[in-house]
Design a protein around this motif. Sequence first.
Motif, PDB file in Angstrom:
ATOM      1  N   MET A  92      10.900   8.757  -7.504  1.00  0.00           N
ATOM      2  CA  MET A  92      10.168   8.216  -6.358  1.00  0.00           C
ATOM      3  C   MET A  92      10.746   6.847  -5.967  1.00  0.00           C
ATOM      4  O   MET A  92      11.022   6.030  -6.830  1.00  0.00           O
ATOM      5  CB  MET A  92       8.688   8.064  -6.699  1.00  0.00           C
ATOM      6  N   ALA A  93      10.916   6.657  -4.665  1.00  0.00           N
ATOM      7  CA  ALA A  93      11.503   5.408  -4.178  1.00  0.00           C
ATOM      8  C   ALA A  93      10.578   4.227  -4.438  1.00  0.00           C
ATOM      9  O   ALA A  93       9.358   4.331  -4.315  1.00  0.00           O
ATOM     10  CB  ALA A  93      11.795   5.524  -2.684  1.00  0.00           C
ATOM     11  N   LYS A  94      11.169   3.109  -4.821  1.00  0.00           N
ATOM     12  CA  LYS A  94      10.389   1.886  -5.008  1.00  0.00           C
ATOM     13  C   LYS A  94       9.941   1.347  -3.643  1.00  0.00           C
ATOM     14  O   LYS A  94      10.651   1.484  -2.643  1.00  0.00           O
ATOM     15  CB  LYS A  94      11.223   0.837  -5.748  1.00  0.00           C
ATOM     16  N   LYS A  95       8.761   0.715  -3.640  1.00  0.00           N
ATOM     17  CA  LYS A  95       8.201   0.171  -2.408  1.00  0.00           C
ATOM     18  C   LYS A  95       8.406  -1.341  -2.356  1.00  0.00           C
ATOM     19  O   LYS A  95       8.204  -2.036  -3.353  1.00  0.00           O
ATOM     20  CB  LYS A  95       6.715   0.498  -2.316  1.00  0.00           C
ATOM     21  N   VAL A  96       8.783  -1.812  -1.162  1.00  0.00           N
ATOM     22  CA  VAL A  96       9.033  -3.237  -0.953  1.00  0.00           C
ATOM     23  C   VAL A  96       8.175  -3.727   0.200  1.00  0.00           C
ATOM     24  O   VAL A  96       8.091  -3.080   1.247  1.00  0.00           O
ATOM     25  CB  VAL A  96      10.518  -3.515  -0.635  1.00  0.00           C
ATOM     26  N   ALA A  97       7.519  -4.872   0.008  1.00  0.00           N
ATOM     27  CA  ALA A  97       6.712  -5.484   1.070  1.00  0.00           C
ATOM     28  C   ALA A  97       7.220  -6.896   1.353  1.00  0.00           C
ATOM     29  O   ALA A  97       7.672  -7.590   0.446  1.00  0.00           O
ATOM     30  CB  ALA A  97       5.240  -5.523   0.663  1.00  0.00           C
ATOM     31  N   TYR A 138      15.016   2.288  -0.608  1.00  0.00           N
ATOM     32  CA  TYR A 138      13.673   1.747  -0.835  1.00  0.00           C
ATOM     33  C   TYR A 138      12.779   2.033   0.371  1.00  0.00           C
ATOM     34  O   TYR A 138      13.261   2.188   1.499  1.00  0.00           O
ATOM     35  CB  TYR A 138      13.729   0.231  -1.051  1.00  0.00           C
ATOM     36  N   ASP A 139      11.480   2.097   0.131  1.00  0.00           N
ATOM     37  CA  ASP A 139      10.508   2.253   1.208  1.00  0.00           C
ATOM     38  C   ASP A 139       9.884   0.889   1.535  1.00  0.00           C
ATOM     39  O   ASP A 139       9.530   0.134   0.628  1.00  0.00           O
ATOM     40  CB  ASP A 139       9.380   3.216   0.803  1.00  0.00           C
ATOM     41  N   ILE A 140       9.754   0.582   2.822  1.00  0.00           N
ATOM     42  CA  ILE A 140       9.138  -0.670   3.249  1.00  0.00           C
ATOM     43  C   ILE A 140       7.669  -0.400   3.584  1.00  0.00           C
ATOM     44  O   ILE A 140       7.365   0.509   4.354  1.00  0.00           O
ATOM     45  CB  ILE A 140       9.857  -1.259   4.483  1.00  0.00           C
ATOM     46  N   VAL A 141       6.765  -1.182   2.986  1.00  0.00           N
ATOM     47  CA  VAL A 141       5.330  -1.018   3.233  1.00  0.00           C
ATOM     48  C   VAL A 141       4.739  -2.346   3.696  1.00  0.00           C
ATOM     49  O   VAL A 141       5.380  -3.396   3.614  1.00  0.00           O
ATOM     50  CB  VAL A 141       4.592  -0.531   1.961  1.00  0.00           C
ATOM     51  N   LYS A 142       3.508  -2.299   4.170  1.00  0.00           N
ATOM     52  CA  LYS A 142       2.831  -3.518   4.612  1.00  0.00           C
ATOM     53  C   LYS A 142       2.541  -4.413   3.412  1.00  0.00           C
ATOM     54  O   LYS A 142       2.325  -3.933   2.299  1.00  0.00           O
ATOM     55  CB  LYS A 142       1.532  -3.163   5.325  1.00  0.00           C
ATOM     56  N   ASN A 143       2.467  -5.736   3.680  1.00  0.00           N
ATOM     57  CA  ASN A 143       2.262  -6.670   2.564  1.00  0.00           C
ATOM     58  C   ASN A 143       0.836  -6.652   2.020  1.00  0.00           C
ATOM     59  O   ASN A 143       0.529  -7.331   1.040  1.00  0.00           O
ATOM     60  CB  ASN A 143       2.677  -8.093   2.939  1.00  0.00           C
ATOM     61  N   THR A 144      -0.034  -5.880   2.649  1.00  0.00           N
ATOM     62  CA  THR A 144      -1.389  -5.709   2.121  1.00  0.00           C
ATOM     63  C   THR A 144      -1.494  -4.499   1.196  1.00  0.00           C
ATOM     64  O   THR A 144      -2.539  -4.267   0.589  1.00  0.00           O
ATOM     65  CB  THR A 144      -2.392  -5.543   3.280  1.00  0.00           C
TER      66      THR A 144
END
Length: 342
Positions: free
Chosen positions: A1-6, A31-37
Amino acid sequence: MAKKVAFYTLGCKVNQYETNAMEQQFKNCGYDIVKNTEIADIYVINTCTVTNVAERKSRQMLRRVKEINENSILIVCGCYAQVAEKELEQIPEIDIILGINEKNKIVEIVEKYIKSKDAETLEQVSDVASQKEFLDFGDVTYTEKNRAVVKVQDGCNMFCTYCLIPYARGRIRSRKIESVVSEITQIAKTGIKEVVITGIHVESYGKDFDDISDKKIRLIDLLEAINKIDGIERIRLSSLEPNVIDEEFIQRLFKLNKICDHFHLSLQSGCDSTLKRMNRKYTTQTYKKAVQLLRENYPEVKLTTDVIVGFPGETNEEFDSTYKFLKEIKFYRMHVFKYSKR
C-alpha cells in the motif's frame, strides 16, 4: 500500500509553488497526497518566517500533526527551518529539518531516513548565502482556481531593515528563460489561459546573469518571451517595486497584449524618512512617477499595495504623511500590517 503524505503550507505564492513541486515529487515516486487533516504517514510543514504570526502558526501545526498520527514522520522545511534550525532542534516531535535548497530532493532524503531507522532528528540545512544558481524544479503546474503560478526567481539583495528574507532565501537567483517558457508551454497545453509570474524579488530577475552573459537580461525580456506562448491569454505579475517601472519598461510592457492591467506595487510607507530607515531603495517621488507611468498607459489600471504601520521610530507626523500619500494615490486595495519584530 502506498504511503500517504500531507502538506501544510504557510506564506507566499513562492512557498505554495514549492509545496506543489514537492507534492509532484512524491506522486512521481508512488506516494498518495492527502489533506493535512487526514491520517498520513508523512507530514511536510513548509514554513514561513516573515512574521511572528507565521512562526506561531508553524509551531502550532507541528504539535497538531503528532496528535493526528504520533507514528508519522514529521518534516519541517522552508524559511523558518532555514533561519531557526537550532530552535527547531529543541522540538522532539520533528524528525527531519530541511533548508531552502533541500526541497528538490525531499523524497530521496525521506527514503534514506526511513531505511536508516535512526531515532535522531535528521538535519539538512545548507548555507543558502552560498547558493549561486536557481533551484529549478522543472515543469511544475501549480494552479489557483483557473490560473497557474510560475516561480521565476528566488532570493533578494535588498536587505530592508525589517526583513529576514535575504537571510532565509539568500541572494538573487534567476531561472533561465528557456525553463520558464517550457513550463508555461506545458501549462497552456492543459487549457489554463492565465499565469501569475512570481518570485521573492521579481524585479531583480536577470541581474545575476550579468557576470555570465554579454547581453543584459531583465524581467521585461522574460515577459516578452512569455507573451509569445500560444494558448496563454493573460499574464499577471506578483508584487513589484517602483524602481522597475521606468519609461523603457513601460514602453516595452505596453506592447505586450497579454499583460493584465493590475499591478501590486510595493510601498511599505508613504513617508520618505520612514522609507530611509526601512532601507527601501526609492522615495515617494519615485513611487509617484511609477504610478503616473502606469496610469498614463493603462487608464483602467488597478493598483494594490502593502503598508507597514508602527515601524520603529515612526512619529505621528510620519504616520500622517503616509496616510495622506495613500489618499493621494487612490489605491484599488491595500494590505496594511502592524510592524512585526520578526
